[in-house]
Scaffold this motif. Structure first.
Motif, PDB file in Angstrom:
ATOM      1  N   TYR A 277       0.811  -1.220   0.000  1.00  0.00           N
ATOM      2  CA  TYR A 277       0.000   0.000   0.000  1.00  0.00           C
ATOM      3  C   TYR A 277       0.842   1.268   0.000  1.00  0.00           C
ATOM      4  CZ  TYR A 277      -2.776   3.568   2.521  1.00  0.00           C
ATOM      5  OH  TYR A 277      -3.375   4.718   2.934  1.00  0.00           O
ATOM      6  N   THR A 278       1.913   1.261   0.764  1.00  0.00           N
ATOM      7  CA  THR A 278       2.681   2.492   0.947  1.00  0.00           C
ATOM      8  C   THR A 278       3.762   2.695  -0.100  1.00  0.00           C
ATOM      9  OG1 THR A 278       2.270   2.419   3.333  1.00  0.00           O
ATOM     10  CG2 THR A 278       4.116   3.774   2.593  1.00  0.00           C
ATOM     11  N   ILE A 279       4.408   1.613  -0.513  1.00  0.00           N
ATOM     12  CA  ILE A 279       5.564   1.752  -1.400  1.00  0.00           C
ATOM     13  C   ILE A 279       5.297   1.125  -2.773  1.00  0.00           C
ATOM     14  CG2 ILE A 279       8.037   1.469  -1.640  1.00  0.00           C
ATOM     15  CD1 ILE A 279       7.345   3.041   0.831  1.00  0.00           C
ATOM     16  N   GLU A 280       5.077  -0.179  -2.823  1.00  0.00           N
ATOM     17  CA  GLU A 280       4.949  -0.849  -4.122  1.00  0.00           C
ATOM     18  C   GLU A 280       3.768  -0.322  -4.936  1.00  0.00           C
ATOM     19  OE1 GLU A 280       4.548  -5.399  -5.891  1.00  0.00           O
ATOM     20  OE2 GLU A 280       3.204  -4.677  -4.315  1.00  0.00           O
ATOM     21  N   GLY A 281       2.584  -0.277  -4.338  1.00  0.00           N
ATOM     22  CA  GLY A 281       1.384   0.122  -5.068  1.00  0.00           C
ATOM     23  C   GLY A 281       1.480   1.500  -5.704  1.00  0.00           C
ATOM     24  N   PRO A 282       1.873   2.531  -4.936  1.00  0.00           N
ATOM     25  CA  PRO A 282       2.011   3.858  -5.544  1.00  0.00           C
ATOM     26  C   PRO A 282       3.029   3.895  -6.692  1.00  0.00           C
ATOM     27  CG  PRO A 282       1.849   4.079  -3.183  1.00  0.00           C
ATOM     28  CD  PRO A 282       1.953   2.608  -3.464  1.00  0.00           C
ATOM     29  N   LEU A 283       4.161   3.199  -6.533  1.00  0.00           N
ATOM     30  CA  LEU A 283       5.139   3.151  -7.620  1.00  0.00           C
ATOM     31  C   LEU A 283       4.536   2.500  -8.870  1.00  0.00           C
ATOM     32  CD1 LEU A 283       8.375   2.056  -5.713  1.00  0.00           C
ATOM     33  CD2 LEU A 283       8.111   4.183  -7.027  1.00  0.00           C
TER      34      LEU A 283
ATOM     35  N   ALA B 276       2.440   5.586 -17.310  1.00  0.00           N
ATOM     36  CA  ALA B 276       3.399   5.799 -18.403  1.00  0.00           C
ATOM     37  C   ALA B 276       3.622   4.537 -19.233  1.00  0.00           C
ATOM     38  CB  ALA B 276       4.731   6.290 -17.832  1.00  0.00           C
ATOM     39  N   GLY B 277       2.794   3.509 -19.011  1.00  0.00           N
ATOM     40  CA  GLY B 277       2.890   2.307 -19.833  1.00  0.00           C
ATOM     41  C   GLY B 277       4.096   1.445 -19.538  1.00  0.00           C
ATOM     42  N   ALA B 278       4.407   1.236 -18.259  1.00  0.00           N
ATOM     43  CA  ALA B 278       5.581   0.450 -17.875  1.00  0.00           C
ATOM     44  C   ALA B 278       5.483  -0.985 -18.380  1.00  0.00           C
ATOM     45  CB  ALA B 278       5.714   0.439 -16.353  1.00  0.00           C
ATOM     46  N   ASP B 279       6.648  -1.569 -18.707  1.00  0.00           N
ATOM     47  CA  ASP B 279       6.679  -2.964 -19.130  1.00  0.00           C
ATOM     48  C   ASP B 279       6.886  -3.876 -17.917  1.00  0.00           C
ATOM     49  OD1 ASP B 279       9.398  -2.799 -18.463  1.00  0.00           O
ATOM     50  OD2 ASP B 279      10.054  -2.650 -20.551  1.00  0.00           O
ATOM     51  N   ASP B 280       6.866  -5.189 -18.150  1.00  0.00           N
ATOM     52  CA  ASP B 280       6.966  -6.154 -17.064  1.00  0.00           C
ATOM     53  C   ASP B 280       8.288  -6.039 -16.314  1.00  0.00           C
ATOM     54  OD1 ASP B 280       4.479  -7.141 -17.654  1.00  0.00           O
ATOM     55  OD2 ASP B 280       5.204  -8.884 -18.775  1.00  0.00           O
ATOM     56  N   ALA B 281       9.371  -5.798 -17.046  1.00  0.00           N
ATOM     57  CA  ALA B 281      10.682  -5.723 -16.407  1.00  0.00           C
ATOM     58  C   ALA B 281      10.743  -4.570 -15.410  1.00  0.00           C
ATOM     59  CB  ALA B 281      11.773  -5.570 -17.456  1.00  0.00           C
ATOM     60  N   LEU B 282      10.226  -3.423 -15.803  1.00  0.00           N
ATOM     61  CA  LEU B 282      10.247  -2.276 -14.899  1.00  0.00           C
ATOM     62  C   LEU B 282       9.336  -2.510 -13.701  1.00  0.00           C
ATOM     63  CD1 LEU B 282      11.169   0.555 -14.209  1.00  0.00           C
ATOM     64  CD2 LEU B 282       9.259   1.448 -15.559  1.00  0.00           C
ATOM     65  N   ARG B 283       8.157  -3.073 -13.960  1.00  0.00           N
ATOM     66  CA  ARG B 283       7.267  -3.367 -12.836  1.00  0.00           C
ATOM     67  C   ARG B 283       7.940  -4.322 -11.850  1.00  0.00           C
ATOM     68  NH1 ARG B 283       3.209  -3.334 -16.961  1.00  0.00           N
ATOM     69  NH2 ARG B 283       3.308  -5.598 -17.143  1.00  0.00           N
ATOM     70  N   GLY B 284       8.681  -5.295 -12.383  1.00  0.00           N
ATOM     71  CA  GLY B 284       9.407  -6.217 -11.513  1.00  0.00           C
ATOM     72  C   GLY B 284      10.443  -5.512 -10.660  1.00  0.00           C
ATOM     73  N   THR B 285      11.168  -4.573 -11.255  1.00  0.00           N
ATOM     74  CA  THR B 285      12.168  -3.816 -10.502  1.00  0.00           C
ATOM     75  C   THR B 285      11.522  -2.992  -9.404  1.00  0.00           C
ATOM     76  OG1 THR B 285      13.682  -3.688 -12.385  1.00  0.00           O
ATOM     77  CG2 THR B 285      13.925  -2.003 -10.675  1.00  0.00           C
ATOM     78  N   LEU B 286      10.413  -2.329  -9.728  1.00  0.00           N
ATOM     79  CA  LEU B 286       9.735  -1.488  -8.736  1.00  0.00           C
ATOM     80  C   LEU B 286       9.185  -2.329  -7.588  1.00  0.00           C
ATOM     81  CD1 LEU B 286       7.905   1.048 -11.083  1.00  0.00           C
ATOM     82  CD2 LEU B 286      10.033   1.382  -9.800  1.00  0.00           C
ATOM     83  N   SER B 287       8.671  -3.516  -7.904  1.00  0.00           N
ATOM     84  CA  SER B 287       8.193  -4.404  -6.843  1.00  0.00           C
ATOM     85  C   SER B 287       9.349  -4.920  -5.987  1.00  0.00           C
ATOM     86  CB  SER B 287       7.420  -5.581  -7.435  1.00  0.00           C
ATOM     87  OG  SER B 287       6.194  -5.156  -7.992  1.00  0.00           O
ATOM     88  N   ALA B 288      10.466  -5.259  -6.636  1.00  0.00           N
ATOM     89  CA  ALA B 288      11.627  -5.765  -5.908  1.00  0.00           C
ATOM     90  C   ALA B 288      12.186  -4.710  -4.959  1.00  0.00           C
ATOM     91  CB  ALA B 288      12.707  -6.218  -6.895  1.00  0.00           C
ATOM     92  N   TYR B 289      12.016  -3.447  -5.297  1.00  0.00           N
ATOM     93  CA  TYR B 289      12.383  -2.349  -4.405  1.00  0.00           C
ATOM     94  C   TYR B 289      11.283  -2.095  -3.374  1.00  0.00           C
ATOM     95  CZ  TYR B 289      12.902   2.546  -2.885  1.00  0.00           C
ATOM     96  OH  TYR B 289      12.997   3.700  -2.135  1.00  0.00           O
TER      97      TYR B 289
END
Length: 344
Positions: free
Chosen positions: A192-198, A205-218
């Motif tokens: 809710y606080t970090i992953e979801g907002p990112l 902006a139409g992020a791809d799977d790789a970027l979404r994976g990086t943002l979730s991993a962070y």
């Protein structure tokens, strides 16, 4: 290790100011609209007062960071409104959370239900949820953006409420197993606080799977570290800094990793202290001091500090391996330190 300097090209303070201006304009419009239609404007005004009383605007700031991480430029008005919708949803969650926890203060002021009454506060919180939807749907997002964003927003909201339900269900039931507390931490805070907002900002902006994976991993380890710090502040924090009484979390008997670790390592006498005082709605300052001593003496506090450091490092490692714009990677690094070393 010192936190890196904030990236000059991602001005977090400017984002916060822009979000505040967006919320102010929106709520002023709602107050005028209620007045014109002969409706009680006090509800919208109470919500405006609550939002104006403080807050770090972590979620909308991360939403804008997600937008720029996926190649978005600047902070256009539709993105600002989508980001502001997260803060409006946060207001809904906090107002209802304070009712559930019977908290007296928030951000150094009486909670909404202490000012307006429980029934009115429930409705003011409901209004914040409606306004969160209205902000998002009136943001003039393109059909493609809406299609990408709505599932992210829906998951974020549902995860938050499930996490809150778990938190409520486990209150006053201390256990030596940190598993349930870690599950609550993941759903109530990390997603809710970090992953979801990112992810919401990136979806714009139409992020791809790789970027979404990086943002979730962070985002997931960062969110867990954020909540672990919050758990420590709830017991050891200075009320002048946190804006909340120092006894609330202990009186509520929150199911935290901190408490689970203490129960797991406590001897019989220490366990009796925890059983007698944690979850006692009439807990005294002396009882709280005894609990804090047990949390220190069992090593639970030190272990949670170590867990925070490990999760922060895991989040930073995700930035090292992910293909993020340099200014966003730099800003997220800075946030990783400020969010996990905070005193409020």
């Amino acid at each position: 290790m010192n936190a890196p300097a904030a990236a000059a090209s991602f001005d977090q303070d400017a984002v916060r100011r822009a979000v505040d201006a967006t919320l102010d304009d929106f709520l002023a419009t709602q107050c005028r609209s209620a007045h014109r239609r002969g409706l009680p404007r006090q509800a919208a005004q109470a919500l405006s007062d609550f939002l104006g009383s403080g807050g770090k605007r972590v979620r909308p700031t991360l939403c804008v960071a997600g937008w720029q991480a996926a190649g978005g430029t600047g902070t256009p008005d539709p993105v600002l409104k989508a980001a502001a919708s997260l803060e409006m949803f946060h207001a809904f969650a906090l107002i209802h959370d304070d009712i559930i926890d019977a908290s007296d203060t928030r951000r150094g002021r009486p909670t909404v239900h202490r000012q307006a009454g429980t029934e009115a506060a429930i409705l003011i919180g409901d209004l914040a949820l409606v306004f969160a939807d209205q902000l998002l749907h009136s943001a003039r997002l393109s059909p493609t953006q809406l299609t990408a964003v709505l599932p992210v927003a829906d998951h974020l909201r549902a995860d938050t409420i499930y996490g809150q339900y778990l938190d409520m269900s486990h209150a006053r039931q201390p256990t030596a197993d940190p598993g349930p507390a870690l599950t609550i931490t993941r759903y109530k805070t990390a997603k809710y606080t970090i992953e979801g907002p990112l992810l919401l900002g990136a979806a714009l902006a139409g992020a791809d799977d790789a970027l979404r994976g990086t943002l979730s991993a962070y985002g997931l380890p960062m969110g867990e570290a954020f909540q672990l710090r919050d758990d420590l502040l709830g017991v050891f924090g200075n009320p002048d800094d946190t804006g909340k009484p120092a006894l609330d979390d202990l009186r509520e008997g929150k199911a935290t990793v901190l408490m689970a670790l203490a129960l797991r390592s406590a001897d019989r006498a220490q366990r009796r202290v925890l059983r007698d005082h944690v979850g006692d709605p009439h807990l005294t300052d002396d009882g709280a001091r005894q609990v804090r001593s047990v949390l220190d003496d069992t090593g639970a506090r030190a272990t949670v500090e170590e867990m925070i450091i490990r999760r922060r490092q895991k989040a930073l490692s995700a930035l090292d391996t992910g293909a993020l714009p340099a200014h966003i990677a730099h800003a997220l690094r800075s946030m990783a330190f400020t969010a996990t070393a905070r005193t409020t």
